[in-house]
Design an enzyme around this catalytic site. Sequence first.
Site, PDB file in Angstrom:
ATOM      1  N   GLY A 105       7.571   1.314  -3.953  1.00  0.00           N
ATOM      2  CA  GLY A 105       7.261   0.710  -2.654  1.00  0.00           C
ATOM      3  C   GLY A 105       5.774   0.790  -2.356  1.00  0.00           C
ATOM      4  O   GLY A 105       5.159   1.824  -2.578  1.00  0.00           O
TER       5      GLY A 105
ATOM      6  N   ARG B 291       9.078  -2.571  -9.448  1.00  0.00           N
ATOM      7  CA  ARG B 291      10.057  -1.614  -9.964  1.00  0.00           C
ATOM      8  C   ARG B 291      10.394  -2.081 -11.363  1.00  0.00           C
ATOM      9  O   ARG B 291      10.415  -3.288 -11.631  1.00  0.00           O
ATOM     10  CB  ARG B 291      11.277  -1.571  -9.056  1.00  0.00           C
ATOM     11  CG  ARG B 291      10.883  -1.114  -7.650  1.00  0.00           C
ATOM     12  CD  ARG B 291      12.040  -0.649  -6.801  1.00  0.00           C
ATOM     13  NE  ARG B 291      11.584   0.289  -5.796  1.00  0.00           N
ATOM     14  CZ  ARG B 291      11.173  -0.065  -4.571  1.00  0.00           C
ATOM     15  NH1 ARG B 291      11.170  -1.318  -4.190  1.00  0.00           N
ATOM     16  NH2 ARG B 291      10.769   0.857  -3.719  1.00  0.00           N
TER      17      ARG B 291
ATOM     18  N   ASP C 192       8.615   9.066  -4.928  1.00  0.00           N
ATOM     19  CA  ASP C 192       9.329  10.018  -5.787  1.00  0.00           C
ATOM     20  C   ASP C 192       9.855   9.375  -7.072  1.00  0.00           C
ATOM     21  O   ASP C 192       9.840  10.001  -8.133  1.00  0.00           O
ATOM     22  CB  ASP C 192      10.432  10.762  -5.025  1.00  0.00           C
ATOM     23  CG  ASP C 192      11.489   9.826  -4.463  1.00  0.00           C
ATOM     24  OD1 ASP C 192      11.231   8.608  -4.373  1.00  0.00           O
ATOM     25  OD2 ASP C 192      12.575  10.317  -4.116  1.00  0.00           O
TER      26      ASP C 192
ATOM     27  N   SER D 101       8.464   6.827  -8.718  1.00  0.00           N
ATOM     28  CA  SER D 101       7.322   6.624  -9.617  1.00  0.00           C
ATOM     29  C   SER D 101       6.887   7.936 -10.264  1.00  0.00           C
ATOM     30  O   SER D 101       6.539   7.974 -11.451  1.00  0.00           O
ATOM     31  CB  SER D 101       6.151   6.030  -8.838  1.00  0.00           C
ATOM     32  OG  SER D 101       6.562   4.830  -8.227  1.00  0.00           O
TER      33      SER D 101
ATOM     34  N   THR E 201       3.461   6.790  -0.413  1.00  0.00           N
ATOM     35  CA  THR E 201       4.714   6.339   0.195  1.00  0.00           C
ATOM     36  C   THR E 201       4.652   6.545   1.699  1.00  0.00           C
ATOM     37  O   THR E 201       4.148   7.565   2.160  1.00  0.00           O
ATOM     38  CB  THR E 201       5.938   7.097  -0.373  1.00  0.00           C
ATOM     39  OG1 THR E 201       7.069   6.857   0.474  1.00  0.00           O
ATOM     40  CG2 THR E 201       5.725   8.602  -0.425  1.00  0.00           C
TER      41      THR E 201
ATOM     42  N   ASP F 144       7.145   7.092   3.453  1.00  0.00           N
ATOM     43  CA  ASP F 144       8.272   7.957   3.846  1.00  0.00           C
ATOM     44  C   ASP F 144       7.899   9.425   4.085  1.00  0.00           C
ATOM     45  O   ASP F 144       8.645  10.155   4.710  1.00  0.00           O
ATOM     46  CB  ASP F 144       9.368   7.936   2.772  1.00  0.00           C
ATOM     47  CG  ASP F 144       9.929   6.550   2.541  1.00  0.00           C
ATOM     48  OD1 ASP F 144       9.581   5.642   3.302  1.00  0.00           O
ATOM     49  OD2 ASP F 144      10.706   6.383   1.587  1.00  0.00           O
TER      50      ASP F 144
ATOM     51  N   ASP G  81       8.131  11.776   2.041  1.00  0.00           N
ATOM     52  CA  ASP G  81       9.229  12.607   1.544  1.00  0.00           C
ATOM     53  C   ASP G  81       8.907  13.353   0.245  1.00  0.00           C
ATOM     54  O   ASP G  81       9.819  13.790  -0.451  1.00  0.00           O
ATOM     55  CB  ASP G  81      10.490  11.743   1.355  1.00  0.00           C
ATOM     56  CG  ASP G  81      10.275  10.604   0.375  1.00  0.00           C
ATOM     57  OD1 ASP G  81       9.119  10.342  -0.005  1.00  0.00           O
ATOM     58  OD2 ASP G  81      11.269   9.968  -0.016  1.00  0.00           O
TER      59      ASP G  81
ATOM     60  N   ARG H  86      14.010   6.233   3.800  1.00  0.00           N
ATOM     61  CA  ARG H  86      14.955   6.493   2.703  1.00  0.00           C
ATOM     62  C   ARG H  86      15.462   7.950   2.640  1.00  0.00           C
ATOM     63  O   ARG H  86      15.057   8.765   1.820  1.00  0.00           O
ATOM     64  CB  ARG H  86      14.266   6.164   1.370  1.00  0.00           C
ATOM     65  CG  ARG H  86      15.252   5.615   0.344  1.00  0.00           C
ATOM     66  CD  ARG H  86      14.770   5.911  -1.041  1.00  0.00           C
ATOM     67  NE  ARG H  86      13.812   4.904  -1.474  1.00  0.00           N
ATOM     68  CZ  ARG H  86      13.130   4.995  -2.606  1.00  0.00           C
ATOM     69  NH1 ARG H  86      13.284   6.019  -3.397  1.00  0.00           N
ATOM     70  NH2 ARG H  86      12.282   4.073  -2.944  1.00  0.00           N
TER      71      ARG H  86
HETATM   72  P1  ADP Z   1       9.156   4.869  -5.366  1.00  0.00           P
HETATM   73  O1  ADP Z   1       8.097   5.325  -6.306  1.00  0.00           O
HETATM   74  O2  ADP Z   1       8.593   4.137  -4.190  1.00  0.00           O
HETATM   75  O3  ADP Z   1      10.121   5.977  -5.001  1.00  0.00           O
HETATM   76  P2  ADP Z   1      11.239   3.690  -7.123  1.00  0.00           P
HETATM   77  O4  ADP Z   1      12.238   4.754  -6.853  1.00  0.00           O
HETATM   78  O5  ADP Z   1      11.716   2.294  -7.102  1.00  0.00           O
HETATM   79  O6  ADP Z   1      10.000   3.716  -6.119  1.00  0.00           O
HETATM   80  O7  ADP Z   1      10.591   3.974  -8.568  1.00  0.00           O
HETATM   81  C1  ADP Z   1       9.582   3.133  -9.077  1.00  0.00           C
HETATM   82  C2  ADP Z   1       9.737   2.977 -10.560  1.00  0.00           C
HETATM   83  O8  ADP Z   1       9.556   4.234 -11.223  1.00  0.00           O
HETATM   84  C3  ADP Z   1      11.105   2.511 -11.055  1.00  0.00           C
HETATM   85  O9  ADP Z   1      11.274   1.121 -10.938  1.00  0.00           O
HETATM   86  C4  ADP Z   1      11.074   2.938 -12.507  1.00  0.00           C
HETATM   87  O10 ADP Z   1      10.338   2.040 -13.305  1.00  0.00           O
HETATM   88  C5  ADP Z   1      10.307   4.249 -12.431  1.00  0.00           C
HETATM   89  N1  ADP Z   1      11.257   5.376 -12.448  1.00  0.00           N
HETATM   90  C6  ADP Z   1      11.929   5.911 -11.411  1.00  0.00           C
HETATM   91  N2  ADP Z   1      12.732   6.927 -11.800  1.00  0.00           N
HETATM   92  C7  ADP Z   1      12.581   7.017 -13.150  1.00  0.00           C
HETATM   93  C8  ADP Z   1      13.142   7.847 -14.178  1.00  0.00           C
HETATM   94  N3  ADP Z   1      14.026   8.810 -13.885  1.00  0.00           N
HETATM   95  N4  ADP Z   1      12.739   7.639 -15.443  1.00  0.00           N
HETATM   96  C9  ADP Z   1      11.857   6.682 -15.744  1.00  0.00           C
HETATM   97  N5  ADP Z   1      11.295   5.875 -14.840  1.00  0.00           N
HETATM   98  C10 ADP Z   1      11.648   6.017 -13.559  1.00  0.00           C
END
Ligand code: ADP
Length: 326
Positions: free
Chosen positions: A14, A75, A106, A108, A129, A131, A133, A175
């Site tokens: 995000g 993502r 989290d 990323s 982020t 959030d 969080d 979230r």
């Molecule tokens: P944010 O960073 O805002 O929490 P996301 O949860 O969508 O956003 O995570 C962003 C990207 O990070 C995902 O689309 C994916 O490519 C990568 N990612 C998240 N969790 C994992 C994981 N356990 N292993 C590998 N890549 C991950």
Amino acid sequence: MNQIKCIGILTSGGDAPAMNAAIRAVTRTAIYYGFEVRGIMRGYNGLILDEIIEMKTQTVSNIIQQGGTILKTARSNEFKTPEGRKIAYDNMRKAGIDALVVIGGDGSLSGARVFAAEYDIPIVGLPGTIDNDLYGTDTTIGYDTALNTITWAVDRLRDTASSHERLFFVEVMGRNAGFLALNGAIATGSEAAIIPEIATEVDQLAELIQNGFRKSKNSSIVLVAESEITGGAMGMAERVKKEFPQYDTRVTILGHIQRGGSPTASDRILASRMGEAAINALIEGQRNVMIGIQNDALVYVPFTKAIRDDKPINRDLLKTIKILSI
Ligand code: ADP
């Protein structure tokens, strides 16, 4: 000792206001200390698709005040697979990138942790982020701006809420974290905040109604953090319709406007300090840490800690809201 010559930077997940300020700080600090810098477009997708650009000081001119991220964000499901990460690693090496700075939430940073462990790459994370969080940092990049946007929006809702004597449920992002709802409620003089952190302990809606929150007031605004446990603002409104039909409710979901806009001074300063700290961390040989801020001091937080799902929220603030809304 230090083998790093070229540092890659990406924004992922995000978007959040002041990600650009962070990109600028990382780029300029790295160049200041003699590193080459590469920008990776669209998060981990850009590594997989080989979308890598050269970053110079001018590349980050005039962006400190801009919302969003000039590197774009995305993502990537492919990056969650070992095959995807292998392609990402090969492209990274091909571009001569020795270390990464990842700006994101989290998810990323979870990706960064896995990638760093698999390929022994030095990676430093920045908490980007709205959030708030991530564990180990008092605030995250973008949180303050989002809080101000919520305040701006709820002030406007208050005008119409008091004209119509209604109960407004306003859903804010977070979230599964109630920071925006809780502090947003205080900043806007809202009557209550419904947060996921205590959703399984108390029935926050029933408590609110039982306290007779609307008796002496001509409008009530309740900030609700988006959450699968509580069902968010829609979930609350549906319950009121069934259980307390005497109330006229309205739902407003603030949605993505919370992510946009020019960052506040606080967020720009935070992002600038953290961006500089990310490069200092790499110079010091740190790896797999997120830059955090605790009591105004920059700290290194191991990824495993930062992504723990239990950043504590200040529950005393719920009482503050209650007292101040009588
Ligand atoms: P944010 O960073 O805002 O929490 P996301 O949860 O969508 O956003 O995570 C962003 C990207 O990070 C995902 O689309 C994916 O490519 C990568 N990612 C998240 N969790 C994992 C994981 N356990 N292993 C590998 N890549 C991950």
